[in-house]
Write a protein that holds these residues in place. Sequence first.
Motif, PDB file in Angstrom:
ATOM      1  N   THR A  20       0.852  -1.190   0.000  1.00 35.70           N
ATOM      2  CA  THR A  20       0.000   0.000   0.000  1.00 35.70           C
ATOM      3  C   THR A  20       0.890   1.243   0.000  1.00 35.70           C
ATOM      4  O   THR A  20       2.107   1.141  -0.078  1.00 35.70           O
ATOM      5  CB  THR A  20      -0.963  -0.033   1.213  1.00 35.70           C
ATOM      6  N   HIS A  21       0.260   2.398   0.098  1.00 37.60           N
ATOM      7  CA  HIS A  21       0.978   3.670   0.113  1.00 37.60           C
ATOM      8  C   HIS A  21       0.881   4.322   1.485  1.00 37.60           C
ATOM      9  O   HIS A  21      -0.197   4.354   2.076  1.00 37.60           O
ATOM     10  CB  HIS A  21       0.395   4.641  -0.916  1.00 37.60           C
ATOM     11  N   ARG A  22       1.990   4.858   1.938  1.00 31.40           N
ATOM     12  CA  ARG A  22       1.986   5.663   3.151  1.00 31.40           C
ATOM     13  C   ARG A  22       1.553   7.084   2.777  1.00 31.40           C
ATOM     14  O   ARG A  22       1.554   7.448   1.594  1.00 31.40           O
ATOM     15  CB  ARG A  22       3.370   5.666   3.791  1.00 31.40           C
ATOM     16  N   PRO A  23       1.200   7.903   3.749  1.00 35.74           N
ATOM     17  CA  PRO A  23       0.736   9.263   3.437  1.00 35.74           C
ATOM     18  C   PRO A  23       1.742  10.105   2.660  1.00 35.74           C
ATOM     19  O   PRO A  23       1.356  10.982   1.885  1.00 35.74           O
ATOM     20  CB  PRO A  23       0.467   9.878   4.820  1.00 35.74           C
ATOM     21  N   ASP A  24       3.042   9.812   2.822  1.00 37.60           N
ATOM     22  CA  ASP A  24       4.049  10.594   2.093  1.00 37.60           C
ATOM     23  C   ASP A  24       4.267  10.074   0.668  1.00 37.60           C
ATOM     24  O   ASP A  24       5.133  10.556  -0.048  1.00 37.60           O
ATOM     25  CB  ASP A  24       5.372  10.646   2.855  1.00 37.60           C
ATOM     26  N   GLY A  25       3.481   9.061   0.263  1.00 44.98           N
ATOM     27  CA  GLY A  25       3.570   8.525  -1.091  1.00 44.98           C
ATOM     28  C   GLY A  25       4.513   7.349  -1.242  1.00 44.98           C
ATOM     29  O   GLY A  25       4.526   6.705  -2.288  1.00 44.98           O
ATOM     30  N   THR A  26       5.324   7.081  -0.236  1.00 47.02           N
ATOM     31  CA  THR A  26       6.216   5.927  -0.326  1.00 47.02           C
ATOM     32  C   THR A  26       5.415   4.641  -0.137  1.00 47.02           C
ATOM     33  O   THR A  26       4.287   4.649   0.365  1.00 47.02           O
ATOM     34  CB  THR A  26       7.346   6.005   0.728  1.00 47.02           C
ATOM     35  N   ASP A  64      -0.855   0.789  11.718  1.00 49.87           N
ATOM     36  CA  ASP A  64      -0.500   1.773  10.685  1.00 49.87           C
ATOM     37  C   ASP A  64      -1.178   1.486   9.352  1.00 49.87           C
ATOM     38  O   ASP A  64      -1.668   2.393   8.691  1.00 49.87           O
ATOM     39  CB  ASP A  64       1.020   1.816  10.476  1.00 49.87           C
ATOM     40  N   VAL A  65      -1.218   0.211   8.955  1.00 50.03           N
ATOM     41  CA  VAL A  65      -1.776  -0.135   7.656  1.00 50.03           C
ATOM     42  C   VAL A  65      -3.242   0.281   7.541  1.00 50.03           C
ATOM     43  O   VAL A  65      -3.710   0.633   6.457  1.00 50.03           O
ATOM     44  CB  VAL A  65      -1.582  -1.638   7.334  1.00 50.03           C
ATOM     45  N   VAL A  66      -3.970   0.269   8.634  1.00 48.01           N
ATOM     46  CA  VAL A  66      -5.382   0.688   8.607  1.00 48.01           C
ATOM     47  C   VAL A  66      -5.483   2.156   8.205  1.00 48.01           C
ATOM     48  O   VAL A  66      -6.281   2.519   7.331  1.00 48.01           O
ATOM     49  CB  VAL A  66      -6.061   0.415   9.967  1.00 48.01           C
ATOM     50  N   GLY A  67      -4.676   2.985   8.818  1.00 47.31           N
ATOM     51  CA  GLY A  67      -4.671   4.402   8.453  1.00 47.31           C
ATOM     52  C   GLY A  67      -4.248   4.617   7.011  1.00 47.31           C
ATOM     53  O   GLY A  67      -4.831   5.439   6.296  1.00 47.31           O
ATOM     54  N   PHE A  68      -3.240   3.876   6.571  1.00 53.11           N
ATOM     55  CA  PHE A  68      -2.777   4.006   5.184  1.00 53.11           C
ATOM     56  C   PHE A  68      -3.897   3.646   4.210  1.00 53.11           C
ATOM     57  O   PHE A  68      -4.116   4.332   3.211  1.00 53.11           O
ATOM     58  CB  PHE A  68      -1.568   3.114   4.927  1.00 53.11           C
ATOM     59  N   LEU A  69      -4.604   2.546   4.495  1.00 52.49           N
ATOM     60  CA  LEU A  69      -5.672   2.090   3.599  1.00 52.49           C
ATOM     61  C   LEU A  69      -6.891   3.007   3.639  1.00 52.49           C
ATOM     62  O   LEU A  69      -7.601   3.129   2.643  1.00 52.49           O
ATOM     63  CB  LEU A  69      -6.071   0.654   3.932  1.00 52.49           C
ATOM     64  N   ARG A  70      -7.129   3.638   4.747  1.00 54.93           N
ATOM     65  CA  ARG A  70      -8.248   4.596   4.807  1.00 54.93           C
ATOM     66  C   ARG A  70      -7.958   5.813   3.925  1.00 54.93           C
ATOM     67  O   ARG A  70      -8.861   6.403   3.354  1.00 54.93           O
ATOM     68  CB  ARG A  70      -8.515   5.025   6.245  1.00 54.93           C
ATOM     69  N   ARG A  71      -6.673   6.171   3.793  1.00 53.89           N
ATOM     70  CA  ARG A  71      -6.282   7.308   2.941  1.00 53.89           C
ATOM     71  C   ARG A  71      -6.206   6.927   1.464  1.00 53.89           C
ATOM     72  O   ARG A  71      -6.561   7.704   0.591  1.00 53.89           O
ATOM     73  CB  ARG A  71      -4.925   7.853   3.382  1.00 53.89           C
ATOM     74  N   GLU A  72      -5.684   5.739   1.190  1.00 53.64           N
ATOM     75  CA  GLU A  72      -5.479   5.272  -0.197  1.00 53.64           C
ATOM     76  C   GLU A  72      -5.830   3.797  -0.236  1.00 53.64           C
ATOM     77  O   GLU A  72      -5.117   2.974   0.329  1.00 53.64           O
ATOM     78  CB  GLU A  72      -4.030   5.492  -0.622  1.00 53.64           C
ATOM     79  N   SER A  73      -6.900   3.455  -0.943  1.00 51.65           N
ATOM     80  CA  SER A  73      -7.425   2.088  -0.903  1.00 51.65           C
ATOM     81  C   SER A  73      -6.834   1.156  -1.958  1.00 51.65           C
ATOM     82  O   SER A  73      -7.086  -0.049  -1.917  1.00 51.65           O
ATOM     83  CB  SER A  73      -8.946   2.111  -1.036  1.00 51.65           C
TER      84      SER A  73
END
Length: 153
Positions: free
Chosen positions: A28-34, A58-67
Amino acid sequence: MTEFRGRWSEDDVWAFLEETTVPIRLGTHRPDGTLWLVTLWYRHRDGGLECATQADADVVGFLRRESSVAFDISTNRIPYRGIRGNGTATISDDGGTETLRDLVDRYLGGSDSALADTLLSADREEVRIRIEPDVIYSWDFSDRMRDVSTDDT
């Protein structure tokens, strides 16, 4: 609708997912795009892949931002075979504990262990991650690795 590519039929893919108990590797993608890669237990349900994890992971937050996700489920021993693909993940606050119970049974063979007790503790808040695959690509090196043996000693 999932597109199936590669060596196996759709039925072969579903059979592999039912019989194989290696974890899914989920990208998945982190909020900074990495990019971020996490390994989770999975189950196959109704054409999708389901995982459970703690609500504050952490992965839950990442997936909520970018699915959008990529995934790999492949064997770790010769002959190597598996699937990889991409799709969309959704997070559900409902069904996390039930999914985790199924996963504990699937991967641990039951809930009679200290690990199962920890995972199924009443004070853990679980969520369900459901992945709807867009593309699944299957691969199987059984033919070209048939004369290779492994020695685990």
